[in-house]
Write a protein that holds these residues in place. Sequence first.
Motif, PDB file in Angstrom:
ATOM      1  N   ARG A   1       0.838  -1.211   0.000  1.00 15.67           N
ATOM      2  CA  ARG A   1       0.000   0.000   0.000  1.00 15.67           C
ATOM      3  C   ARG A   1       0.868   1.255   0.000  1.00 15.67           C
ATOM      4  O   ARG A   1       0.544   2.245  -0.657  1.00 15.67           O
ATOM      5  CB  ARG A   1      -0.953  -0.014   1.194  1.00 15.67           C
TER       6      ARG A   1
ATOM      7  N   ARG B   1     -13.957  14.156   1.809  1.00 12.02           N
ATOM      8  CA  ARG B   1     -12.593  13.704   2.089  1.00 12.02           C
ATOM      9  C   ARG B   1     -11.811  13.508   0.801  1.00 12.02           C
ATOM     10  O   ARG B   1     -10.634  13.852   0.708  1.00 12.02           O
ATOM     11  CB  ARG B   1     -12.622  12.365   2.854  1.00 12.02           C
TER      12      ARG B   1
ATOM     13  N   LYS C   1      -2.499   6.775   1.282  1.00  9.55           N
ATOM     14  CA  LYS C   1      -2.444   7.126   2.700  1.00  9.55           C
ATOM     15  C   LYS C   1      -1.470   8.290   2.819  1.00  9.55           C
ATOM     16  O   LYS C   1      -0.282   8.102   3.068  1.00  9.55           O
ATOM     17  CB  LYS C   1      -1.999   5.908   3.518  1.00  9.55           C
TER      18      LYS C   1
ATOM     19  N   TYR D   1      -5.533  13.872   5.708  1.00  5.87           N
ATOM     20  CA  TYR D   1      -5.869  14.144   7.112  1.00  5.87           C
ATOM     21  C   TYR D   1      -6.007  15.636   7.348  1.00  5.87           C
ATOM     22  O   TYR D   1      -6.932  16.092   8.031  1.00  5.87           O
ATOM     23  CB  TYR D   1      -4.828  13.499   8.035  1.00  5.87           C
TER      24      TYR D   1
ATOM     25  N   GLU E   1     -16.502   5.966   4.160  1.00  5.89           N
ATOM     26  CA  GLU E   1     -15.824   5.468   5.356  1.00  5.89           C
ATOM     27  C   GLU E   1     -16.113   6.372   6.538  1.00  5.89           C
ATOM     28  O   GLU E   1     -16.911   7.293   6.435  1.00  5.89           O
ATOM     29  CB  GLU E   1     -14.326   5.252   5.125  1.00  5.89           C
TER      30      GLU E   1
ATOM     31  N   SER F   1     -10.938   7.730  10.230  1.00  7.38           N
ATOM     32  CA  SER F   1      -9.823   7.003   9.614  1.00  7.38           C
ATOM     33  C   SER F   1     -10.091   5.500   9.685  1.00  7.38           C
ATOM     34  O   SER F   1      -9.177   4.700   9.843  1.00  7.38           O
ATOM     35  CB  SER F   1      -8.516   7.367  10.315  1.00  7.38           C
ATOM     36  N   ASN F   2     -11.360   5.144   9.547  1.00  9.56           N
ATOM     37  CA  ASN F   2     -11.778   3.735   9.572  1.00  9.56           C
ATOM     38  C   ASN F   2     -12.607   3.427   8.334  1.00  9.56           C
ATOM     39  O   ASN F   2     -13.333   4.292   7.852  1.00  9.56           O
ATOM     40  CB  ASN F   2     -12.711   3.481  10.768  1.00  9.56           C
ATOM     41  N   ASN F   3     -12.553   2.198   7.893  1.00  8.82           N
ATOM     42  CA  ASN F   3     -13.536   1.718   6.918  1.00  8.82           C
ATOM     43  C   ASN F   3     -14.780   1.357   7.708  1.00  8.82           C
ATOM     44  O   ASN F   3     -14.749   1.281   8.930  1.00  8.82           O
ATOM     45  CB  ASN F   3     -12.982   0.518   6.152  1.00  8.82           C
TER      46      ASN F   3
ATOM     47  N   GLY G   1      -8.371  -0.310   3.424  1.00  4.27           N
ATOM     48  CA  GLY G   1      -7.866  -0.730   4.736  1.00  4.27           C
ATOM     49  C   GLY G   1      -7.430  -2.188   4.740  1.00  4.27           C
ATOM     50  O   GLY G   1      -8.086  -3.048   4.153  1.00  4.27           O
TER      51      GLY G   1
ATOM     52  N   ARG H   1      -9.916  -3.951   6.882  1.00  7.43           N
ATOM     53  CA  ARG H   1     -11.096  -4.205   6.045  1.00  7.43           C
ATOM     54  C   ARG H   1     -10.902  -5.472   5.226  1.00  7.43           C
ATOM     55  O   ARG H   1     -11.748  -6.378   5.230  1.00  7.43           O
ATOM     56  CB  ARG H   1     -11.319  -2.991   5.118  1.00  7.43           C
TER      57      ARG H   1
ATOM     58  N   SER I   1     -13.517  -0.195  10.995  1.00  6.09           N
ATOM     59  CA  SER I   1     -12.356  -1.077  11.046  1.00  6.09           C
ATOM     60  C   SER I   1     -11.087  -0.308  10.707  1.00  6.09           C
ATOM     61  O   SER I   1     -11.072   0.507   9.791  1.00  6.09           O
ATOM     62  CB  SER I   1     -12.529  -2.244  10.063  1.00  6.09           C
TER      63      SER I   1
ATOM     64  N   THR J   1      -6.453  -0.347  11.805  1.00 11.01           N
ATOM     65  CA  THR J   1      -5.368  -0.952  12.573  1.00 11.01           C
ATOM     66  C   THR J   1      -5.366  -0.518  14.037  1.00 11.01           C
ATOM     67  O   THR J   1      -5.155  -1.335  14.930  1.00 11.01           O
ATOM     68  CB  THR J   1      -4.014  -0.583  11.921  1.00 11.01           C
TER      69      THR J   1
HETATM   70  C1  LIG Z   1      -5.455   3.939   7.467  1.00 12.39           C
HETATM   71  C2  LIG Z   1      -6.874   4.248   7.126  1.00 12.39           C
HETATM   72  C3  LIG Z   1      -7.906   3.289   7.210  1.00 12.39           C
HETATM   73  C4  LIG Z   1      -7.714   1.910   7.795  1.00 12.39           C
HETATM   74  O1  LIG Z   1      -6.712   1.162   7.186  1.00 12.39           O
HETATM   75  P1  LIG Z   1      -6.070  -0.069   7.970  1.00 12.39           P
HETATM   76  O2  LIG Z   1      -5.047  -0.591   7.048  1.00 12.39           O
HETATM   77  O3  LIG Z   1      -7.162  -1.026   8.256  1.00 12.39           O
HETATM   78  O4  LIG Z   1      -5.495   0.494   9.236  1.00 12.39           O
HETATM   79  C5  LIG Z   1      -9.166   3.653   6.788  1.00 12.39           C
HETATM   80  N1  LIG Z   1      -9.436   4.897   6.337  1.00 12.39           N
HETATM   81  C6  LIG Z   1      -8.483   5.841   6.264  1.00 12.39           C
HETATM   82  C7  LIG Z   1      -8.844   7.187   5.758  1.00 12.39           C
HETATM   83  C8  LIG Z   1      -7.173   5.559   6.652  1.00 12.39           C
HETATM   84  O5  LIG Z   1      -6.233   6.507   6.586  1.00 12.39           O
END
Ligand SMILES: *Cc1c(COP(=O)(O)O)cnc(C)c1O
Length: 374
Positions: free
Chosen positions: A101, A193, A203, A208, A239, A242-244, A269, A272, A311, A313
């Motif tokens: 990624r 976003r 990423k 952000y 989403e 910062s989660n799905n 993710g 995810r 979801s 990390t």
């Molecule tokens: C990092 C992130 C996620 C989740 O990704 P993971 O690999 O599961 O940690 C989801 N949405 C956004 C915007 C992110 O930056």
Amino acid sequence: MSTSATTIELKSTTEPLSAAERSAILADPKFGQYFTDHMVVIRYTEGRGWHSAELRPYGPIEIDPATSVLHYGQEIFEGLKAYRQADGSVACFRPEANAQRMANSAVRMAMPVLPEELFLAAIDALVTQDAAWVPEDPEQSLYLRPFMFSTEVGLGVNRPSAEYLFMLIASPAGSYFSAGKTVTAWLGTDYVRAAPGGTGEAKCGGNYAASFLAQAQAVAEGCDQVCWLDAIERKYIEEMGSNNVFFVYGSGAEAKLFTPKLSGSLLPGITRDSLLQAAADLGIPAEEGLISVDELREHAESGAITEAFGSGTAAVVTPIGGFRGKESEIVIGGGKAGPVTMRVREHLLGIQHGDVADSRGWLHTIVPAPVHTA
Ligand SMILES: *Cc1c(COP(=O)(O)O)cnc(C)c1O
């Protein structure tokens, strides 16, 4: 082409934190507040490739005020965790997926790709060196933050930087999770976003920076997180923070998982992806598709949708109790964390900590189990 010298020179600190100070931090590490004794730094120079890889004491770096990243924001990052296993060994969860990624993010941001072997070597070096920082508590972990940014000095903007720094830092992470707690997501339509063709799949720090105002609005509206909708129609759920996001349809043996499909603007993710695959172990079908706010409301009111969760990390799974918009209030599962949410959470955490069979080879062991002699 990058030359990628994979040897990381070890320059360990002469002043590590004492075991007592470290234990005090590990008793309540919170998230992203304390950092281990070391970090990894690797340089990139156009024409020379990746070079000067070293593990050195954690600390500030000095950069010129005209450094490119400070002006144009060419920066990407990753997030993954190292987990203490029951036998005392330390393993990282799917680091190859993070390497891939990060490579994809780099391509989108016109940055050089750090080869996978160098990404993994950096993680191995830091986790091995600072293994004492990987908490024993099964709810805790060592969060790893690889990141990369442009370091060329100068304000010219007609091309990407010719120099970069890759760094890796590590931070002990406590449990985000408190039993029964759910979050409420704000269905905001004022800000987006990510748009098709934009950087939503990468990423990058800039995503952000662009999200904080919407997050502040969510908090002002009494919510915990912002639920991102698609940029064009502002009606499809993408989403949350910062989660799905996942929805559970049905219950018991009939339960199914549903998550918005990767549209190009969602962040793909790794949690995810892992949940989509691991749900099969539990006999739970999982599907990807489109879901609009109107469908969410209808399906929640009819009782078709029984649970929802985020979801990622950091928290792995975050139960969602409801969604709120300017004119809507959608309660999910009576506002409580549901049983399917808890089951998939336990299952994935079980794989990460080595308590559930790792049938897909997701764990990458870094520090072997200590050898006990009688
Ligand atoms: C990092 C992130 C996620 C989740 O990704 P993971 O690999 O599961 O940690 C989801 N949405 C956004 C915007 C992110 O930056």
